[in-house]
Each structure stands twice: as structure tokens, then as C-alpha cells.
Write a protein that holds these residues in place. Structure first.
Motif, short mmCIF file in Angstrom:
data_model
loop_
_atom_site.label_atom_id
_atom_site.label_comp_id
_atom_site.label_asym_id
_atom_site.label_seq_id
_atom_site.Cartn_x
_atom_site.Cartn_y
_atom_site.Cartn_z
N UNK A 87 45.00 13.50 -15.42
CA UNK A 87 45.27 12.07 -15.47
C UNK A 87 45.16 11.57 -16.91
N UNK A 142 31.93 25.69 -13.81
CA UNK A 142 31.57 24.83 -14.94
C UNK A 142 32.72 23.91 -15.32
N UNK A 143 33.92 24.45 -15.30
CA UNK A 143 35.08 23.62 -15.61
C UNK A 143 35.23 22.51 -14.58
N UNK A 144 34.99 22.85 -13.32
CA UNK A 144 35.09 21.84 -12.28
C UNK A 144 34.07 20.73 -12.52
N UNK A 145 32.87 21.10 -12.95
CA UNK A 145 31.85 20.10 -13.27
C UNK A 145 32.32 19.23 -14.43
N UNK A 146 32.90 19.85 -15.43
CA UNK A 146 33.42 19.12 -16.58
C UNK A 146 34.49 18.14 -16.15
N UNK A 147 35.35 18.59 -15.28
CA UNK A 147 36.44 17.77 -14.78
C UNK A 147 35.92 16.52 -14.08
N UNK A 176 38.76 9.45 -24.48
CA UNK A 176 37.71 10.37 -24.05
C UNK A 176 37.17 11.21 -25.19
N UNK A 226 32.99 15.14 -14.45
CA UNK A 226 32.29 14.28 -15.40
C UNK A 226 33.28 13.48 -16.24
N UNK A 227 34.40 14.11 -16.61
CA UNK A 227 35.43 13.39 -17.35
C UNK A 227 35.96 12.22 -16.54
N UNK A 228 36.15 12.45 -15.27
CA UNK A 228 36.63 11.41 -14.38
C UNK A 228 35.65 10.23 -14.36
N UNK A 229 34.38 10.52 -14.21
CA UNK A 229 33.38 9.45 -14.20
C UNK A 229 33.29 8.76 -15.55
N UNK A 285 27.78 10.57 -22.18
CA UNK A 285 27.71 9.86 -20.92
C UNK A 285 26.43 9.04 -20.83
N UNK A 315 29.53 16.17 -23.56
CA UNK A 315 30.00 15.05 -22.75
C UNK A 315 28.84 14.39 -22.01
N UNK A 325 40.19 20.92 -18.79
CA UNK A 325 40.00 21.12 -17.35
C UNK A 325 41.32 21.37 -16.65
N UNK A 370 42.43 25.03 -17.60
CA UNK A 370 41.72 26.14 -16.96
C UNK A 370 41.88 26.16 -15.45
N UNK A 371 41.98 24.98 -14.85
CA UNK A 371 42.12 24.93 -13.40
C UNK A 371 43.58 24.89 -12.98
N UNK A 393 30.69 20.55 -21.94
CA UNK A 393 29.99 19.81 -20.89
C UNK A 393 28.72 19.16 -21.44
N UNK A 440 32.99 26.19 -22.77
CA UNK A 440 33.14 25.13 -21.77
C UNK A 440 31.80 24.45 -21.50
N UNK A 441 30.76 25.23 -21.42
CA UNK A 441 29.42 24.66 -21.21
C UNK A 441 29.05 23.76 -22.39
#
Lengths: 191, 191
Positions: A92, B129-134, A70, B136-139, A140, A136, A83, A86-87, A133, A129-130
DNA sequence: ATAAAATGTTGATCTGCACCAAGATTTTCT
DNA sequence: AGAAAATCTTGGTGCAGATCAACATTTTAT
């Protein structure tokens, strides 16, 4: 314990009042990893935020028998599984040291306290963090629309130095192409 | 002006004291878009954060003559080009309404003021924002390692409803596969 | 309701790149 | 320094999936 690099970075992004810097600096602790050492394992919750004083690290996932790389982190950048950290949720992904690494790290408890206590720091973390994003999303887009050769060329122009720094098989994995294909592309460009 | 959906979402994530909610609510303004209308154009700085009261939107990039679809937003979710908005930097993406859309939006000036004034809101934005990053990383991981069929199946299991909601050519673009391939995969699964 | 536009389907090619394998080279460890 | 491990190279082969194209169907606009 060397906070020089980190201080330089912090000042360039957001100069902090002295006492905030003190509070921040006090939370970092040095830690070393050997080449190939796994720093964080899939299934765990990331316990630390890292800052790299020296070395290169790799963040990757296992999908079936393949690895998907990644991102890489380098001397002077933050590292860790952002992620998950922070969460405080299981990740994974794996984080491993590609070279012997000299890092600083901060526990989640300290991180959480700092962000609650200092709005400047909370804000700075958000913007960092932004920025992650944003980078990424850019990558993507490339994965969605570029051919192997286009991805390869983009890597060469954007970060030519990584060719000497990182084993090509990991660069191939980062681009989502076969290592053999990477090697063939490289030979066509070298002429 | 309907703030119901937004209030419900806010309460479920982070109940705000009444006066903070008032301050927040006052910043949203209703706006409508027609089907196929382009909301934000590549090259611009995203001026607004959106919340979707009704409709479906698509975020995409143009690469050469192809489109790369990055994500969809739906009724009940936030929308907009988040990185461009938060960093106030030009974007390379487009945001368009796939269906007639009923949205709320907030200007950057208001957003900036709210995040500076209310640490709870600043923090909540960071975590969003972190959740969005998370996600996107998955995808991203899937794009790197999945075959067309694997990506297709994952979409079907994770969000079967989008099949009725979004034209398949956009779903194909989202998965990084050809629309014809998407159609063929669909027919094999329907039996 | 009807025409026009957009989207979806299906079959027939064609090709980029993954896959395989064996040998050459480089790097790491002691 | 030398052995062992890891990585890179290069050629050959196969196939997943892109591309092309023509027709069918659905959706939108008037």
C-alpha cells in the motif's frame, strides 16, 4: 557498474567466501531514476530489492489526501518495499526518488534462489530484516509518546544532516507534524 | 507439556519433515507467569522466544512517566521481544503478562542452533519476521495519519474481541490516545 | 462475602498543534 | 540568465484531544 559500496557493506557485516560473493554480485543490475520519479506504486508487488549507489528515496503511503512518510533511504543503504518484496504481496506504499538516483537492483527470482542456495545469505537477510524491525519499533515508540517538539529535537540530534538533504515538508511528514509547525520549531532552535 | 497449538500453527505455515519437528519440539519448555508479572525488563537482553498456550501479554516502553504500548500477544501466537532476542542486544521494552499466562519458551542457544542447522527453520523465521515488520508498518502509517477517532474505529473493526479481553487503558495506550478519550469514543459508538 | 484495588465514566477546562493564507525565498528547468 | 515551480516562513484562528477531578463500576484478593 559499481559494486564497491555494496561489497564494502557486505564485508563489514558478513564476509562471504569468494564464490558466494560472485554469485551474489552477478544478480545486481544498474538502474537510474530521475528526481520525483515513482519507483514502485501502491497496489503492485515489489519486484526488486534495491541498493542505493547515489541519491535519496522516500517510502510513503497515501491516506485520504495526506501522505505519511515511512522512511528514507540513502546512498549506501538498501531500498525498496521490503515487506512486499519478501512476501511477494501487494503493497500500500509508494517508493519515489527524491533526487536523481543511481541504484542497483535484484529481481525476486534471483533473491529467492540466492536465499535458498546459500544459508549464509538467508541468515544475513533475516538479521537485516530484524534490524529494520528494531529501528521501526524505536520510531513507533516515539510516535506514541513524543510531542511535536520532542520528535523534532530527536530528529535534529540523531540525523542533523537530513536538514540539508531532504525538503522539510517530507521531514515533517516523517514526524507526523504539519510543515508549518516544523518551520516554527526550526526557527526557535536556530537562535 | 502441550505442543498442540504450536504444532497446528507450524503445520499451517510450513509442514516440517518428522525429524525436524522432533528437533524443534524438543527445544520448547513450559513456563508460567502470574497476572501482572514482568517477563522481561528494559535493559536486559531477551533470553527467550515464547509461544503462548494461554493468556495475554503486553509489550511496552516507558517514556518519561508515560507508557507506550507497542503490541499485545495472545493464545496461539509467538511472544517475546523479537528484535532483542534475534540480535541479542539490550531492549528498551518491557514484556508483561496481562493475565496469568501459560507459555512455552526456547533459549537463544537452541534457537541459534536450530536456525543454523535447518535452513527451512531459518527461512521460516525470516518470513515470520517480515510479516511482523509488515504489520508494524501498517500500524505506523495509521499513527502518522489517523485521528483518535479513526484509530479507534479501525481497532473496533479489526479486532473487536480485544474490547472484552484487554483493559481499555492499555488499548488507549496502544492507539496513542488518552484513556478518557477512549472511553468517550466508546460511548458514542455504543448508541 | 467483603474489603481493597483497579478500571471506567463523564463533565469542565485548557492548550498544542493543525489549518489557513499570503508573501518571501529557494530550486529547477530550458 | 530568467521564468516557473516548489518550498519555506510567519501570523492568526479554531478545535481535537489532553488534562483534571470526582464519582461509579468492576475485578481481584483474602
Amino acid at each position: 557498474m559499481s559494486l564497491e559500496l555494496l561489497r564494502k557493506l557486505a564485508n563489514s557485516m558478513m564476509p562471504l567466501p569468494d564464490h558466494e560473493w560472485e554469485a551474489l554480485a552477478a544478480c545486481w543490475h544498474p538502474v537510474q531514476f530521475k528526481r520525483k520519479e515513482v519507483i514502485t506504486v501502491a497496489g503492485e508487488v515489489e519486484k526488486y530489492l534495491y541498493f542505493v549507489n547515489a541519491g535519496v528515496q522516500r517510502l510513503f503511503c497515501l491516506e485520504g489526501d495526506k501522505e505519511a512518510t515511512l522512511l528514507f533511504t540513502y546512498t549506501g543503504s538498501f531500498s525498496g518495499i521490503m515487506d512486499s518484496f519478501q512476501l511477494q504481496q501487494p503493497t500500500s506504499a509508494y517508493l519515489e526518488a527524491l533526487t536523481a538516483s543511481d541504484m542497483l537492483r535484484m529481481s525476486y527470482a534471483d533473491f529467492d534462489r540466492l536465499t535458498l542456495q546459500y544459508p549464509t545469505i538467508e541468515r544475513w537477510v533475516r538479521l537485516g530484516t530484524v534490524a529494520a524491525l528494531s529501528g521501526l519499533l524505536e520510531r513507533h515508540k516515539e510516535l506514541l509518546s513524543f510531542t511535536a517538539e520532542q520528535k523534532f529535537r530527536k530528529l535534529l540530534t540523531r540525523s542533523p544532516h537530513v536538514l540539508q538533504l531532504i525538503p522539510h515538508k517530507y521531514l515533517a511528514s516523517y514526524l507526523g507534524i504539519d510543515p508549518a509547525t516544523f518551520s516554527k520549531l526550526l526557527s526557535t532552535v536556530k537562535l
